[in-house]
Design a protein around this motif. Structure first.
Motif, PDB file in Angstrom:
ATOM      1  N   ALA A  10      -6.807  -2.644 -18.269  1.00 30.12           N
ATOM      2  CA  ALA A  10      -7.632  -1.696 -19.022  1.00 30.12           C
ATOM      3  C   ALA A  10      -6.711  -0.597 -19.531  1.00 30.12           C
ATOM      4  O   ALA A  10      -5.889  -0.075 -18.779  1.00 30.12           O
ATOM      5  CB  ALA A  10      -8.718  -1.112 -18.125  1.00 30.12           C
ATOM      6  N   ILE A  11      -6.833  -0.250 -20.811  1.00 34.73           N
ATOM      7  CA  ILE A  11      -5.951   0.780 -21.371  1.00 34.73           C
ATOM      8  C   ILE A  11      -6.725   1.999 -21.864  1.00 34.73           C
ATOM      9  O   ILE A  11      -6.136   3.047 -22.078  1.00 34.73           O
ATOM     10  CB  ILE A  11      -5.061   0.219 -22.502  1.00 34.73           C
ATOM     11  N   ALA A  12      -8.007   1.850 -22.072  1.00 29.75           N
ATOM     12  CA  ALA A  12      -8.880   2.959 -22.503  1.00 29.75           C
ATOM     13  C   ALA A  12     -10.305   2.452 -22.412  1.00 29.75           C
ATOM     14  O   ALA A  12     -10.535   1.259 -22.210  1.00 29.75           O
ATOM     15  CB  ALA A  12      -8.549   3.388 -23.928  1.00 29.75           C
ATOM     16  N   ALA A  13     -11.240   3.342 -22.575  1.00 31.41           N
ATOM     17  CA  ALA A  13     -12.642   2.930 -22.528  1.00 31.41           C
ATOM     18  C   ALA A  13     -12.901   1.836 -23.558  1.00 31.41           C
ATOM     19  O   ALA A  13     -12.633   2.027 -24.746  1.00 31.41           O
ATOM     20  CB  ALA A  13     -13.546   4.127 -22.786  1.00 31.41           C
ATOM     21  N   GLY A  14     -13.358   0.694 -23.097  1.00 27.79           N
ATOM     22  CA  GLY A  14     -13.706  -0.398 -23.995  1.00 27.79           C
ATOM     23  C   GLY A  14     -12.538  -1.192 -24.533  1.00 27.79           C
ATOM     24  O   GLY A  14     -12.710  -2.081 -25.354  1.00 27.79           O
ATOM     25  N   ARG A  15     -11.305  -0.896 -24.081  1.00 31.28           N
ATOM     26  CA  ARG A  15     -10.126  -1.603 -24.596  1.00 31.28           C
ATOM     27  C   ARG A  15      -9.273  -2.106 -23.443  1.00 31.28           C
ATOM     28  O   ARG A  15      -9.109  -1.429 -22.433  1.00 31.28           O
ATOM     29  CB  ARG A  15      -9.297  -0.709 -25.500  1.00 31.28           C
ATOM     30  N   ALA A  16      -8.726  -3.314 -23.620  1.00 27.70           N
ATOM     31  CA  ALA A  16      -7.845  -3.894 -22.612  1.00 27.70           C
ATOM     32  C   ALA A  16      -6.671  -4.575 -23.316  1.00 27.70           C
ATOM     33  O   ALA A  16      -6.763  -4.958 -24.481  1.00 27.70           O
ATOM     34  CB  ALA A  16      -8.598  -4.895 -21.749  1.00 27.70           C
ATOM     35  N   LEU A  17      -5.579  -4.708 -22.595  1.00 28.06           N
ATOM     36  CA  LEU A  17      -4.356  -5.331 -23.102  1.00 28.06           C
ATOM     37  C   LEU A  17      -4.103  -6.612 -22.339  1.00 28.06           C
ATOM     38  O   LEU A  17      -4.073  -6.619 -21.110  1.00 28.06           O
ATOM     39  CB  LEU A  17      -3.170  -4.381 -22.925  1.00 28.06           C
ATOM     40  N   LEU A  18      -3.922  -7.707 -23.069  1.00 26.93           N
ATOM     41  CA  LEU A  18      -3.594  -9.003 -22.485  1.00 26.93           C
ATOM     42  C   LEU A  18      -2.122  -9.268 -22.763  1.00 26.93           C
ATOM     43  O   LEU A  18      -1.693  -9.260 -23.911  1.00 26.93           O
ATOM     44  CB  LEU A  18      -4.462 -10.092 -23.108  1.00 26.93           C
ATOM     45  N   GLU A  19      -1.364  -9.480 -21.698  1.00 26.18           N
ATOM     46  CA  GLU A  19       0.055  -9.793 -21.827  1.00 26.18           C
ATOM     47  C   GLU A  19       0.289 -11.195 -21.268  1.00 26.18           C
ATOM     48  O   GLU A  19       0.229 -11.401 -20.064  1.00 26.18           O
ATOM     49  CB  GLU A  19       0.885  -8.779 -21.053  1.00 26.18           C
ATOM     50  N   PRO A  20       0.534 -12.165 -22.162  1.00 30.18           N
ATOM     51  CA  PRO A  20       0.716 -13.541 -21.697  1.00 30.18           C
ATOM     52  C   PRO A  20       2.107 -13.731 -21.109  1.00 30.18           C
ATOM     53  O   PRO A  20       3.082 -13.153 -21.580  1.00 30.18           O
ATOM     54  CB  PRO A  20       0.555 -14.361 -22.970  1.00 30.18           C
ATOM     55  N   GLY A  21       2.201 -14.539 -20.078  1.00 32.58           N
ATOM     56  CA  GLY A  21       3.505 -14.902 -19.536  1.00 32.58           C
ATOM     57  C   GLY A  21       4.037 -16.106 -20.292  1.00 32.58           C
ATOM     58  O   GLY A  21       3.328 -16.728 -21.095  1.00 32.58           O
ATOM     59  N   HIS A  22       5.264 -16.441 -20.045  1.00 30.17           N
ATOM     60  CA  HIS A  22       5.863 -17.612 -20.700  1.00 30.17           C
ATOM     61  C   HIS A  22       5.269 -18.905 -20.163  1.00 30.17           C
ATOM     62  O   HIS A  22       5.484 -19.967 -20.729  1.00 30.17           O
ATOM     63  CB  HIS A  22       7.378 -17.602 -20.516  1.00 30.17           C
ATOM     64  N   GLU A  23       4.512 -18.818 -19.081  1.00 29.70           N
ATOM     65  CA  GLU A  23       3.930 -19.999 -18.465  1.00 29.70           C
ATOM     66  C   GLU A  23       2.599 -20.406 -19.084  1.00 29.70           C
ATOM     67  O   GLU A  23       1.987 -21.382 -18.667  1.00 29.70           O
ATOM     68  CB  GLU A  23       3.701 -19.762 -16.962  1.00 29.70           C
TER      69      GLU A  23
END
Length: 111
Positions: A10-23
Motif C-alpha cells: 500500500a502506498i497511499a489511500a486507494g493505491r498500491a504498488l505491485l513489484e514483480p520478481g524475476h520468478e
C-alpha cells in the motif's frame, strides 16, 4: 510477499504498488492473478501500479498475462497501471499491439 517473489505494498489511500520478481511465470498466470487481485482488494486498492522497470522485454505471453491481470483487476473495481517502462520495453510492447492494451500506462506513480 506473494508466491513467485511478487510484492504488493500500500502506498497511499486507494493505491498500491505491485513489484514483480524475476520468478513471475506469465505462461501459467491463473493462481498468481487470483493472489494479486485478492491482496490488492485486501489493501483497499482502487489503483494498482505495476512496476515494469525491471521487465526488459514484453513478449506475447507477458502481454497476454498483463491483459488478463488488468481485466481481473477491472472486474474487482481496480485500475491496473503499468509504470516505469524502459524505452526498449515500450518499443517491444508497441510492436505486439494490435489493439489498445487492457491496462493503462504512466511514467511513474503520480503524487
Amino acid at each position: 510477499m506473494l508466491r513467485a517473489g511478487v510484492r504488493i505494498t500500500a502506498i497511499a489511500a486507494g493505491r498500491a504498488l505491485l513489484e514483480p520478481g524475476h520468478e513471475v511465470t506469465p505462461a501459467e498466470p491463473d493462481a498468481l492473478i487470483e493472489e494479486i487481485v485478492g491482496r490488492a482488494q485486501a489493501l483497499g486498492a482502487e489503483t494498482l501500479y505495476y512496476d515494469l522497470g525491471e521487465v526488459e522485454i514484453i513478449d506475447a505471453v507477458y502481454l497476454a498475462y498483463l491483459n488478463r491481470l488488468a481485466r481481473a483487476c477491472r472486474t474487482a473495481g481496480i485500475r491496473l497501471v503499468g509504470i516505469h517502462l524502459q524505452p526498449s520495453t515500450a518499443y517491444a510492447l508497441a510492436g505486439l499491439l494490435t489493439e489498445p492494451p487492457a491496462f493503462e500506462t504512466e511514467r511513474t506513480v503520480p503524487l
